[in-house]
Design a protein around this motif. Sequence first.
Motif, PDB file in Angstrom:
ATOM      1  N   ASN A 120      15.686 -47.806 -24.361  1.00 30.89           N
ATOM      2  CA  ASN A 120      16.713 -47.780 -25.399  1.00 30.89           C
ATOM      3  C   ASN A 120      16.344 -46.686 -26.388  1.00 30.89           C
ATOM      4  OD1 ASN A 120      18.434 -50.015 -24.630  1.00 30.89           O
ATOM      5  ND2 ASN A 120      16.687 -51.327 -25.138  1.00 30.89           N
ATOM      6  N   PHE A 169      18.543 -37.350 -12.837  1.00 26.66           N
ATOM      7  CA  PHE A 169      18.842 -38.176 -14.014  1.00 26.66           C
ATOM      8  C   PHE A 169      19.425 -39.485 -13.516  1.00 26.66           C
ATOM      9  CE2 PHE A 169      21.863 -39.868 -17.117  1.00 26.66           C
ATOM     10  CZ  PHE A 169      20.983 -40.116 -18.160  1.00 26.66           C
ATOM     11  N   ASP A 170      18.906 -40.587 -14.044  1.00 29.92           N
ATOM     12  CA  ASP A 170      19.316 -41.926 -13.634  1.00 29.92           C
ATOM     13  C   ASP A 170      19.669 -42.718 -14.885  1.00 29.92           C
ATOM     14  OD1 ASP A 170      19.445 -44.597 -12.814  1.00 29.92           O
ATOM     15  OD2 ASP A 170      17.578 -44.542 -11.694  1.00 29.92           O
ATOM     16  N   TYR A 171      20.927 -43.146 -14.977  1.00 32.03           N
ATOM     17  CA  TYR A 171      21.325 -44.074 -16.026  1.00 32.03           C
ATOM     18  C   TYR A 171      21.227 -45.460 -15.411  1.00 32.03           C
ATOM     19  CZ  TYR A 171      24.049 -46.739 -19.342  1.00 32.03           C
ATOM     20  OH  TYR A 171      24.446 -47.682 -20.249  1.00 32.03           O
ATOM     21  N   SER A 172      20.301 -46.264 -15.894  1.00 32.39           N
ATOM     22  CA  SER A 172      20.021 -47.570 -15.313  1.00 32.39           C
ATOM     23  C   SER A 172      20.307 -48.651 -16.356  1.00 32.39           C
ATOM     24  CB  SER A 172      18.557 -47.624 -14.865  1.00 32.39           C
ATOM     25  OG  SER A 172      18.248 -48.841 -14.258  1.00 32.39           O
ATOM     26  N   GLN A 196      22.771 -48.465 -11.267  1.00 32.97           N
ATOM     27  CA  GLN A 196      22.244 -47.142 -11.559  1.00 32.97           C
ATOM     28  C   GLN A 196      23.259 -46.083 -11.152  1.00 32.97           C
ATOM     29  OE1 GLN A 196      18.345 -46.653  -9.774  1.00 32.97           O
ATOM     30  NE2 GLN A 196      17.857 -48.798 -10.140  1.00 32.97           N
ATOM     31  N   ALA A 242      11.001 -42.628 -18.664  1.00 31.51           N
ATOM     32  CA  ALA A 242      12.224 -43.293 -19.107  1.00 31.51           C
ATOM     33  C   ALA A 242      12.100 -43.849 -20.506  1.00 31.51           C
ATOM     34  CB  ALA A 242      12.549 -44.438 -18.152  1.00 31.51           C
ATOM     35  N   ASN A 288      19.511 -50.003 -21.486  1.00 26.21           N
ATOM     36  CA  ASN A 288      20.293 -48.897 -20.947  1.00 26.21           C
ATOM     37  C   ASN A 288      19.343 -47.715 -20.790  1.00 26.21           C
ATOM     38  OD1 ASN A 288      23.052 -50.044 -20.996  1.00 26.21           O
ATOM     39  ND2 ASN A 288      22.608 -50.195 -23.181  1.00 26.21           N
ATOM     40  N   LYS A 322      17.459 -44.386 -19.633  1.00 26.87           N
ATOM     41  CA  LYS A 322      17.742 -43.024 -19.196  1.00 26.87           C
ATOM     42  C   LYS A 322      16.456 -42.492 -18.581  1.00 26.87           C
ATOM     43  CE  LYS A 322      21.124 -42.980 -22.723  1.00 26.87           C
ATOM     44  NZ  LYS A 322      21.080 -44.409 -22.968  1.00 26.87           N
ATOM     45  N   THR A 352       8.306 -44.293 -24.428  1.00 23.47           N
ATOM     46  CA  THR A 352       8.621 -43.798 -23.092  1.00 23.47           C
ATOM     47  C   THR A 352       7.745 -44.483 -22.056  1.00 23.47           C
ATOM     48  OG1 THR A 352       9.245 -41.663 -24.029  1.00 23.47           O
ATOM     49  CG2 THR A 352       8.801 -41.721 -21.678  1.00 23.47           C
ATOM     50  N   PHE A 382      14.341 -39.747 -16.129  1.00 22.25           N
ATOM     51  CA  PHE A 382      14.250 -38.420 -15.523  1.00 22.25           C
ATOM     52  C   PHE A 382      13.124 -38.438 -14.501  1.00 22.25           C
ATOM     53  CE2 PHE A 382      16.472 -37.470 -19.424  1.00 22.25           C
ATOM     54  CZ  PHE A 382      17.409 -36.539 -19.007  1.00 22.25           C
TER      55      PHE A 382
END
Length: 165
Positions: free
Chosen positions: A38, A141-144, A121, A35, A152, A154, A43, A156
């Motif tokens: 921002n 894919f997770d937008y958390s 999420q 992830a 924010n 992102k 990562t 995987f």
Amino acid sequence: MKINSRLLIVVAVVSIFFSAAASAQVGIYAGFSGAQLNPGSSTLYGPLFGAYWQKGYILNLGADLRGSFLTHNGTTFNTGAIGPRVAIKPPVFPLRPYGEALVGIASLSGGGSSSHHLNYQLIAGIDTTILPRIDWRIVEFDYSAVTSNSVNAKIFTTGLVLRLP
């Protein structure tokens, strides 16, 4: 003998209900996630664990409970969330797409400080069966997002799912 159409409808609805209840499924999963919290940030990596319950034949409705534990260079981002799950299981196609909208708590620490915030999420993914009762989570894919914070993430993920009988 004349069949009452209302009785036929009631029998059909009851049959569909019991068919859906009979096909309830529980899945336990684990994955490896990467992830970015921002844009431009380093990562974070780590495990994801969870379990879902769903029922249905082609359209599966249910719930998911999960936790993720991401870290790198002294920064950690841990989440725990629960919410509804929708999956599609085509009868002849081996891929099963799914979507979820979860809410929970996120813990963010780094640089000597730590904070806990409300987290939501939005998730989309694809699973496929590789062995009986074992699925490969090809990609998720997770937008958390974290409230009261500028995080924010992102995320995987790939992993394995054990479907219980």
